[in-house]
Scaffold this motif. Structure first.
Motif, PDB file in Angstrom:
ATOM      1  N   GLU A   1       0.719  -1.069   0.145  1.00 48.43           N
ATOM      2  CA  GLU A   1       0.038   0.267  -0.175  1.00 48.43           C
ATOM      3  C   GLU A   1       1.223   1.427  -0.146  1.00 48.43           C
ATOM      4  OE1 GLU A   1      -2.688  -0.898   3.350  1.00 48.43           O
ATOM      5  OE2 GLU A   1      -4.486  -1.510   2.240  1.00 48.43           O
ATOM      6  N   CYS A   2       2.103   1.586   0.112  1.00 55.40           N
ATOM      7  CA  CYS A   2       3.107   2.211   0.429  1.00 55.40           C
ATOM      8  C   CYS A   2       2.581   3.109  -0.982  1.00 55.40           C
ATOM      9  CB  CYS A   2       4.400   1.725   0.930  1.00 55.40           C
ATOM     10  SG  CYS A   2       4.447   1.771   2.508  1.00 55.40           S
ATOM     11  N   PRO A   3       3.027   2.078  -2.129  1.00 54.28           N
ATOM     12  CA  PRO A   3       3.598   3.207  -3.484  1.00 54.28           C
ATOM     13  C   PRO A   3       2.140   3.775  -3.634  1.00 54.28           C
ATOM     14  CG  PRO A   3       4.400   1.580  -3.516  1.00 54.28           C
ATOM     15  CD  PRO A   3       3.741   0.824  -2.296  1.00 54.28           C
ATOM     16  N   PRO A   4       1.036   3.877  -4.366  1.00 53.08           N
ATOM     17  CA  PRO A   4       0.112   4.149  -4.114  1.00 53.08           C
ATOM     18  C   PRO A   4      -0.386   5.524  -3.017  1.00 53.08           C
ATOM     19  CG  PRO A   4      -0.467   2.034  -3.507  1.00 53.08           C
ATOM     20  CD  PRO A   4       0.901   1.902  -3.686  1.00 53.08           C
ATOM     21  N   THR A   5      -0.047   4.635  -2.530  1.00 55.23           N
ATOM     22  CA  THR A   5      -0.463   6.150  -0.895  1.00 55.23           C
ATOM     23  C   THR A   5       0.609   7.231  -1.055  1.00 55.23           C
ATOM     24  OG1 THR A   5      -1.446   4.469   0.042  1.00 55.23           O
ATOM     25  CG2 THR A   5      -0.499   6.687   1.695  1.00 55.23           C
ATOM     26  N   PHE A   6       2.100   6.644  -1.385  1.00 54.65           N
ATOM     27  CA  PHE A   6       2.987   8.123  -0.776  1.00 54.65           C
ATOM     28  C   PHE A   6       3.798   7.821  -2.439  1.00 54.65           C
ATOM     29  CE2 PHE A   6       2.629   5.630   3.114  1.00 54.65           C
ATOM     30  CZ  PHE A   6       2.083   6.722   4.038  1.00 54.65           C
ATOM     31  N   GLY A   7       3.123   7.524  -3.303  1.00 58.26           N
ATOM     32  CA  GLY A   7       4.264   7.409  -4.476  1.00 58.26           C
ATOM     33  C   GLY A   7       4.752   7.288  -4.419  1.00 58.26           C
ATOM     34  N   VAL A   8       6.099   6.090  -3.696  1.00 58.89           N
ATOM     35  CA  VAL A   8       7.569   5.530  -4.329  1.00 58.89           C
ATOM     36  C   VAL A   8       7.830   4.505  -5.261  1.00 58.89           C
ATOM     37  CG1 VAL A   8       8.134   6.248  -1.779  1.00 58.89           C
ATOM     38  CG2 VAL A   8       6.826   4.236  -1.452  1.00 58.89           C
ATOM     39  N   SER A   9       8.755   4.198  -5.065  1.00 63.64           N
ATOM     40  CA  SER A   9       8.798   2.902  -6.053  1.00 63.64           C
ATOM     41  C   SER A   9       8.768   1.558  -4.993  1.00 63.64           C
ATOM     42  CB  SER A   9      10.280   2.615  -6.711  1.00 63.64           C
ATOM     43  OG  SER A   9      11.428   2.454  -5.235  1.00 63.64           O
ATOM     44  N   ASP A  10       8.169   0.546  -5.743  1.00 64.26           N
ATOM     45  CA  ASP A  10       7.605  -0.393  -4.673  1.00 64.26           C
ATOM     46  C   ASP A  10       9.070  -1.211  -4.441  1.00 64.26           C
ATOM     47  OD1 ASP A  10       8.867  -2.330  -7.162  1.00 64.26           O
ATOM     48  OD2 ASP A  10       6.919  -3.069  -7.819  1.00 64.26           O
TER      49      ASP A  10
END
Length: 277
Positions: free
Chosen positions: A80-89
């Motif tokens: 859930e971190c990439p879609p929420t915070f725009g970071v790479s997976d």
């Protein structure tokens, strides 16, 4: 030797004889104790997050390892971190004993292999710049313990989330976090309070890390991925609030720049109002 708290008998009995409302009320009463248990562990969580932020500022990554419910929760939080915070997976990576198939179905004996976690981590070229967090309600899962022991040998920072006091996981991890929620409503069913506690703590860890790394502006997810209509609408509202402009213009700017943060940074000094000043 006494049973670990997570395996002790429920405070409730004759569950099959309870009326439905009594069942629901009793489960809810137990669930209410989870945040209080987490509050007791805030200093431990703080120290771990500070260590993670320091490593990630140097280019390191955060890995979660776990089995069963614990593994699934780690994979969920990481995904859930990439879609929420725009970071790479590859910023936060979750691994579960038994591989991805174990996300849906139990894989027999997967959690009992003390060597497999490190084997699962090898393809990621894990190194001393990274942090490894082991998640195990019991605090004794061989897959998790073995992975942390090897990580320590390789010079990595290690953390652990468990729901028993002074467990093997706590003894192994450099940064143990013990969320002691007590016996489960259904004896030994750690998908309940223990799972809830792990989910809440993982939310706290990843969210606070991302905020510390600058992935939130004000209180908004300005780097979120605009991957569906709902998120585009949310991004548009952020821009309207930040810049004080009409919806049509906000949508136009978002469509042009494809980033809430970029729009706000480019136009905050050109508009009469900005909540980010």
């Amino acid at each position: 030797m006494s049973k670990p708290i997570t395996e002790q008998s429920s405070k409730y009995d004759n569950l099959e004889k309870m009326e439905l409302l009594e069942l629901l009320s009793s489960i809810n009463a137990e669930d209410k104790t989870v945040p209080m248990a987490i509050e007791e562990a805030l200093p431990q969580i703080h120290n771990f997050v500070a260590a993670v932020v320091n490593k990630m500022q140097q280019g390191g990554r955060l890995f979660y390892i776990g089995a069963g419910t614990s593994g699934r929760l780690g994979v969920l939080d990481a995904s859930e971190c990439p879609p929420t915070f725009g970071v790479s997976d590859d910023h936060i990576i979750g691994l579960i004993a038994g591989g991805d198939v174990a996300l849906r179905k139990a894989v027999e004996n997967a959690e009992d292999n003390t060597e497999q976690a490190w084997e699962d981590l090898k393809p990621f070229n894990i190194n001393k710049n990274d942090v490894l967090l082991g998640i195990a309600a019991s605090g004794s899962t061989p897959y998790v313990i073995g992975g942390l022991k090897k990580a320590k040998e390789e010079g990595l920072i290690t953390g652990g989330i468990s729901c028993n006091e002074n467990s093997l996981l706590s003894q192994t991890a450099e940064y143990p976090m013990e969320i002691v929620v007590g016996p489960e409503f259904v004896t030994g069913s750690t998908r309940m309070k223990a799972g809830t506690a792990q989910k809440l703590v993982l939310n706290m860890i990843s969210t606070s890390v991302m905020i510390q790394l600058g992935k939130v502006k004000g209180n908004k997810m300005v780097d979120m991925q605009l991957s569906n209509k709902k998120l585009v609408e949310r991004g548009t509202k952020m821009i309207i609030e930040a810049l004080g402009i009409e919806a049509d213009l906000a949508k136009l700017l978002l469509k042009k720049h494809k980033s809430v943060r970029t729009v706000i940074d480019l136009y905050k000094d050109k508009m009469p109002k900005s909540s980010f000043e």
